[in-house]
Scaffold this motif. Structure first.
Motif, PDB file in Angstrom:
ATOM      1  N   ILE A   1       6.274  -0.056  -6.941  1.00  0.00           N
ATOM      2  CA  ILE A   1       4.722  -1.135  -6.360  1.00  0.00           C
ATOM      3  C   ILE A   1       6.052  -2.778  -6.228  1.00  0.00           C
ATOM      4  CG2 ILE A   1       3.073  -2.148  -7.515  1.00  0.00           C
ATOM      5  CD1 ILE A   1       2.016   0.392  -8.545  1.00  0.00           C
ATOM      6  N   ILE A   2       6.388  -2.753  -6.895  1.00  0.00           N
ATOM      7  CA  ILE A   2       7.073  -4.254  -7.303  1.00  0.00           C
ATOM      8  C   ILE A   2       7.906  -4.786  -6.095  1.00  0.00           C
ATOM      9  CG2 ILE A   2       8.943  -5.990  -8.161  1.00  0.00           C
ATOM     10  CD1 ILE A   2       8.186  -4.286 -10.990  1.00  0.00           C
ATOM     11  N   SER A   3       8.944  -3.494  -5.895  1.00  0.00           N
ATOM     12  CA  SER A   3       9.662  -2.924  -4.829  1.00  0.00           C
ATOM     13  C   SER A   3       8.918  -3.809  -3.035  1.00  0.00           C
ATOM     14  CB  SER A   3      10.502  -1.882  -4.413  1.00  0.00           C
ATOM     15  OG  SER A   3      11.012  -1.609  -2.837  1.00  0.00           O
ATOM     16  N   GLY A   4       7.723  -2.927  -2.898  1.00  0.00           N
ATOM     17  CA  GLY A   4       6.550  -2.896  -2.040  1.00  0.00           C
ATOM     18  C   GLY A   4       6.391  -4.242  -2.118  1.00  0.00           C
ATOM     19  N   ILE A   5       5.973  -5.519  -2.989  1.00  0.00           N
ATOM     20  CA  ILE A   5       6.083  -7.025  -2.777  1.00  0.00           C
ATOM     21  C   ILE A   5       6.819  -7.141  -2.355  1.00  0.00           C
ATOM     22  CG2 ILE A   5       4.965  -8.463  -4.916  1.00  0.00           C
ATOM     23  CD1 ILE A   5       3.229  -6.608  -5.942  1.00  0.00           C
ATOM     24  N   ARG A   6       7.520  -6.919  -3.112  1.00  0.00           N
ATOM     25  CA  ARG A   6       9.231  -7.797  -2.551  1.00  0.00           C
ATOM     26  C   ARG A   6       9.096  -8.223  -1.326  1.00  0.00           C
ATOM     27  NH1 ARG A   6      13.835  -5.350  -1.634  1.00  0.00           N
ATOM     28  NH2 ARG A   6      13.510  -3.897  -2.974  1.00  0.00           N
TER      29      ARG A   6
ATOM     30  N   PHE B   1       0.786  -0.975  -0.047  1.00  0.00           N
ATOM     31  CA  PHE B   1       0.015   0.113  -0.070  1.00  0.00           C
ATOM     32  C   PHE B   1       0.706   0.989  -0.577  1.00  0.00           C
ATOM     33  CE2 PHE B   1      -2.231   3.787   3.029  1.00  0.00           C
ATOM     34  CZ  PHE B   1      -2.802   4.139   1.460  1.00  0.00           C
ATOM     35  N   GLU B   2       1.615   1.028   0.697  1.00  0.00           N
ATOM     36  CA  GLU B   2       2.415   2.139   0.942  1.00  0.00           C
ATOM     37  C   GLU B   2       3.513   2.536  -0.294  1.00  0.00           C
ATOM     38  OE1 GLU B   2       2.865   4.961   2.692  1.00  0.00           O
ATOM     39  OE2 GLU B   2       1.230   3.867   4.261  1.00  0.00           O
ATOM     40  N   ASN B   3       3.667   1.559  -0.229  1.00  0.00           N
ATOM     41  CA  ASN B   3       5.010   2.042  -2.132  1.00  0.00           C
ATOM     42  C   ASN B   3       4.353   2.069  -3.177  1.00  0.00           C
ATOM     43  OD1 ASN B   3       7.236   1.078  -0.530  1.00  0.00           O
ATOM     44  ND2 ASN B   3       8.191   0.168  -2.114  1.00  0.00           N
ATOM     45  N   THR B   4       2.641   1.877  -3.770  1.00  0.00           N
ATOM     46  CA  THR B   4       1.858   2.098  -3.992  1.00  0.00           C
ATOM     47  C   THR B   4       1.306   3.218  -3.892  1.00  0.00           C
ATOM     48  OG1 THR B   4       0.583  -0.093  -4.729  1.00  0.00           O
ATOM     49  CG2 THR B   4      -0.572   1.426  -5.667  1.00  0.00           C
ATOM     50  N   LEU B   5       1.092   4.253  -2.604  1.00  0.00           N
ATOM     51  CA  LEU B   5       0.553   5.595  -2.945  1.00  0.00           C
ATOM     52  C   LEU B   5       1.966   6.383  -3.176  1.00  0.00           C
ATOM     53  CD1 LEU B   5      -1.662   6.827  -1.337  1.00  0.00           C
ATOM     54  CD2 LEU B   5       0.024   6.989   0.595  1.00  0.00           C
ATOM     55  N   ALA B   6       3.205   6.255  -2.674  1.00  0.00           N
ATOM     56  CA  ALA B   6       4.145   6.311  -3.031  1.00  0.00           C
ATOM     57  C   ALA B   6       4.587   6.230  -4.374  1.00  0.00           C
ATOM     58  CB  ALA B   6       5.589   6.456  -2.323  1.00  0.00           C
ATOM     59  N   GLY B   7       3.951   5.460  -4.845  1.00  0.00           N
ATOM     60  CA  GLY B   7       4.429   6.034  -6.355  1.00  0.00           C
ATOM     61  C   GLY B   7       3.535   6.442  -7.529  1.00  0.00           C
ATOM     62  N   LEU B   8       2.607   6.413  -7.219  1.00  0.00           N
ATOM     63  CA  LEU B   8       1.313   7.387  -7.619  1.00  0.00           C
ATOM     64  C   LEU B   8       1.476   8.676  -7.363  1.00  0.00           C
ATOM     65  CD1 LEU B   8      -1.627   4.979  -7.751  1.00  0.00           C
ATOM     66  CD2 LEU B   8      -0.257   5.611  -9.969  1.00  0.00           C
ATOM     67  N   THR B   9       1.794   8.585  -6.711  1.00  0.00           N
ATOM     68  CA  THR B   9       2.142  10.380  -5.923  1.00  0.00           C
ATOM     69  C   THR B   9       3.345  10.792  -6.354  1.00  0.00           C
ATOM     70  OG1 THR B   9       2.688  10.021  -3.717  1.00  0.00           O
ATOM     71  CG2 THR B   9       0.541  10.373  -3.887  1.00  0.00           C
ATOM     72  N   ASP B  10       3.750  10.508  -6.653  1.00  0.00           N
ATOM     73  CA  ASP B  10       5.355  10.874  -6.647  1.00  0.00           C
ATOM     74  C   ASP B  10       6.209  10.868  -8.223  1.00  0.00           C
ATOM     75  OD1 ASP B  10       8.063  12.688  -6.967  1.00  0.00           O
ATOM     76  OD2 ASP B  10       8.990  10.113  -5.972  1.00  0.00           O
TER      77      ASP B  10
END
Length: 246
Positions: A171-176, A130-139
């Motif tokens: 997102i992949i980083s968060g999944i990893r 969730f946090e990595n998706t949020l960061a990826g979509l806002t930055d």
């Protein structure tokens, strides 16, 4: 540099041979035994436990990944931004609430076995995705988003063709991170009769057989390294495709 490229392959080969013919590695673990105890765990086949362990982790990671990504998308849309604090609180619960406690609460409702373990891993894996998706979509570069609007793309088209590809590396980083954490955490599932590699480790602890603990930990460790390496490669490829690395 070249040696580093071959190490994951060698680790995978070693793991495969070990799982297929564990008795051929008994000499490595025998020094860790006492009183002529068995050097290799045979109560359940190590290969079977490994496949089961990976299956449980895969299901949990896919579930937490999908929910984390969808939540991240929803709270970055104009109509969903007001739910960002709530989404953060919900996804953080899984990290702040110990998996063992989740198992203890889930067993009376769901019974022993795989189901409580899946619930614990699902909750524990939500936050990184969730946090990595949020960061990826806002930055994201404002000029690229503006160009997409100028081309007449609808919000859904911008999300699918521009925003998600740019956010994919994070997102992949968060999944990893979720996958590696879940791989280790899944071992506690054996405390509630889930068929995981934790069975080997627990058997070693109960019988004071360090060889069992070592081989269970070894398999989990190699799997974690391989998964980390594979998803890191996917992350790098996604970054190249998005034009974020040279």
């Amino acid at each position: 540099m070249r040696a580093g490229r071959f190490l994951p392959g060698l680790a995978a080969l070693f793991l495969l041979v070990f799982l297929l013919t564990p008795d051929s590695f008994a000499f490595l673990f025998r020094p860790l035994t006492r009183n002529n105890a068995p050097a290799i765990y045979h109560q359940t086949a190590l290969l079977r436990l490994t496949v089961s362990h990976l299956s449980i982790v895969a299901i949990a990671v896919i579930a937490s990944g999908l929910v984390g990504i969808v939540l991240g998308i929803l709270v970055t849309r104009p109509r969903g931004r007001e739910f960002l604090p709530l989404a953060r609180s919900v996804t953080a619960i899984g990290q702040t609430f110990p998996p063992v406690a989740v198992l203890a609460l889930a067993v009376p409702v769901m019974g022993f076995g795989t189901a409580p373990t899946l619930v614990a891993l699902f909750l524990y894996g939500l936050l990184p995705v969730f946090e990595n998706t949020l960061a990826g979509l806002t930055d994201q570069p404002a000029e690229i988003l503006e160009a997409a609007r100028g081309m007449g793309l609808t919000p859904l088209q911008r999300l699918w063709h521009v925003e998600l590809p740019l956010a994919l590396p994070l997102i992949i980083s968060g999944i990893r991170l979720t996958a590696v954490i879940s791989l280790g955490t899944a071992t506690i599932g054996s405390t509630v009769a889930a068929p995981t590699l934790g069975e080997v480790i627990i058997a070693g602890l109960l019988s004071s057989n360090t060889a069992y603990v070592a081989q269970g930990g070894l398999v989990v460790s190699i799997l974690a390294v391989l998964i980390h390496h594979g998803l890191s490669a996917a992350e790098t490829n996604a970054a190249r495709a998005a034009g974020r690395v040279g």
